[in-house]
Enzyme design. Structure first.
Site, short mmCIF file in Angstrom:
data_model
loop_
_atom_site.label_atom_id
_atom_site.label_comp_id
_atom_site.label_asym_id
_atom_site.label_seq_id
_atom_site.Cartn_x
_atom_site.Cartn_y
_atom_site.Cartn_z
N SER A 96 -78.89 34.76 51.75
CA SER A 96 -78.04 35.93 52.04
C SER A 96 -78.03 36.39 53.49
O SER A 96 -77.22 37.25 53.84
CB SER A 96 -78.48 37.11 51.19
OG SER A 96 -77.58 37.27 50.14
N TYR A 139 -80.47 44.97 49.07
CA TYR A 139 -80.08 45.05 47.66
C TYR A 139 -80.16 46.50 47.18
O TYR A 139 -79.90 47.41 47.96
CB TYR A 139 -80.94 44.10 46.81
CG TYR A 139 -80.95 42.68 47.30
CD1 TYR A 139 -79.76 41.99 47.50
CD2 TYR A 139 -82.13 42.01 47.57
CE1 TYR A 139 -79.76 40.66 47.93
CE2 TYR A 139 -82.13 40.68 48.00
CZ TYR A 139 -80.95 40.03 48.18
OH TYR A 139 -80.94 38.73 48.61
N TYR A 148 -68.74 29.88 50.77
CA TYR A 148 -69.82 30.86 50.59
C TYR A 148 -71.15 30.16 50.31
O TYR A 148 -72.18 30.47 50.93
CB TYR A 148 -69.45 31.82 49.43
CG TYR A 148 -70.63 32.63 48.96
CD1 TYR A 148 -71.13 33.69 49.72
CD2 TYR A 148 -71.29 32.32 47.76
CE1 TYR A 148 -72.24 34.40 49.31
CE2 TYR A 148 -72.39 33.04 47.34
CZ TYR A 148 -72.86 34.08 48.12
OH TYR A 148 -73.98 34.78 47.71
N1 GLU Z 1 -76.86 31.93 47.33
C1 GLU Z 1 -77.41 33.10 46.72
C2 GLU Z 1 -76.52 33.58 45.60
O1 GLU Z 1 -75.35 33.61 45.73
C3 GLU Z 1 -77.62 34.17 47.75
C4 GLU Z 1 -78.16 35.42 47.16
C5 GLU Z 1 -79.03 36.19 48.10
O2 GLU Z 1 -79.77 35.63 48.93
O3 GLU Z 1 -78.98 37.43 47.98
O4 GLU Z 1 -76.97 33.92 44.55
#
Ligand code: GLU
Length: 309
Positions: A68, A244, A192
């Protein structure tokens, strides 16, 4: 701060020792199968000051998938390729208490650019004639921001996520159905996931933090690499939405704009002072590195890095 190098090193070493007492807490992410293969004991810390001084500890040469943290890069690129209004017509700016992978839309768009739905949106705003050109632009941008030519693509991490990413696929199709973008949803998803699978070491990432801490200006030449407006937006979003659903409590306890990733990475930016990157793969329930959070809290206090004080 950072005038006495020896003293700074001692403070950081002590902070690391204290934070590593939590090294057995939390779990490594397993929902992307390849992420389960990391060594849970790996640890790296790199701190780069706005003067370009580097402080490096642990596995600082080891390459990890940025996950992320790529959301910071996608936002920088979306803002570079579009006007501010064009970007925030498509994605919100508010923190959310829902999980980063949540499908729950706010007003039919993602709550902010730092959850999955938001970064799928900003990925759709990156310009290029096709997927490869867009991804090559992302890699070139990262090379410029991190002042490194060694940026790699972790094919195994990418494949592993592409095979298992039903939730992100649903989000991409959902956003397309709401006319957030009209591109092929599979292509937007692919970009992404590629962005999340970029491999970097902790010092390269701390350099990006230091560049943001320096107002977007190159540490050596002072040339503008990221516009001032973009820096303001990225740092505000890191402060309010970067950790988060714990973004509020983290800001309150640590006071450093930060962005977390499920590989166990946290990138912190202290405006005017430094960029910090911590890697330790065991995560708490929200998806934040347990040791990373503890370490940033201790460092904030011991190196006087809280932006509010
Ligand atoms: N590639 C991860 C996903 O999409 C990244 C999530 C993250 O690091 O918050 O779930």
């Amino acid at each position: 701060m950072f005038t006495d190098k020896e003293k700074t090193i001692k403070i950081i070493e002590n902070s690391i020792e204290n934070s590593l007492t939590y090294a057995n807490e939390g779990e490594v992410a397993t929902y992307i199968p390849e992420l389960a293969n990391v060594n849970p004991k790996d640890f790296a810390l790199s701190l780069v000051t706005v003067n370009g001084d580097e402080y490096k500890f642990g596995d600082y040469n080891k390459v990890f998938s940025i996950q992320s943290i790529s959301k910071v890069i996608s936002l920088i690129m979306a803002l570079n390729d579009n006007s501010i209004d064009e970007v925030f017509e498509k994605v919100g700016t508010e923190p959310t208490k829902y999980k980063f992978s949540s499908l729950i839309p706010i007003d039919d768009m993602a709550a902010n650019p730092f959850i999955n739905a938001g970064a799928i949106t900003t990925s759709s705003l990156i310009k290029g004639k096709d997927l490869d050109e867009k991804f090559n632009r992302v890699i070139s941008k990262i090379k410029k921001l991190s002042n490194s030519n060694n940026i790699t693509f972790l094919e195994e991490v990418y494949k592993s996520e592409m095979e298992t990413t039903d939730i992100n696929r649903s989000i991409a199709y959902y956003l397309r159905s709401k006319k957030i973008f009209s591109l092929d949803a599979e292509e937007v998803l692919d970009l992404y996931i590629r962005n999340c699978s970029i491999g970097m070491n902790s010092t390269e990432l701390a350099h990006i933090g230091a560049l943001l801490a320096n107002g977007g200006k190159d540490l050596a030449t002072n040339a503008e690499i990221i516009s001032k407006d973009s820096v303001k937006i990225v740092l505000a979003q890191m402060a309010s939405c970067g950790m988060y659903e714990e973004s509020g409590s983290f800001l309150l306890e640590v006071g450093i704009p930060s962005k977390s990733g499920v590989s166990g990475a946290i990138l912190g930016v202290v405006p005017g002072k430094c960029g910090i990157y911590v890697y330790s793969p065991r995560l708490d329930k929200s998806g934040n590195s347990v040791v990373g959070k503890k370490l940033l809290k201790i460092l904030s206090n011991d190196l006087d890095l809280n932006i509010f004080l």
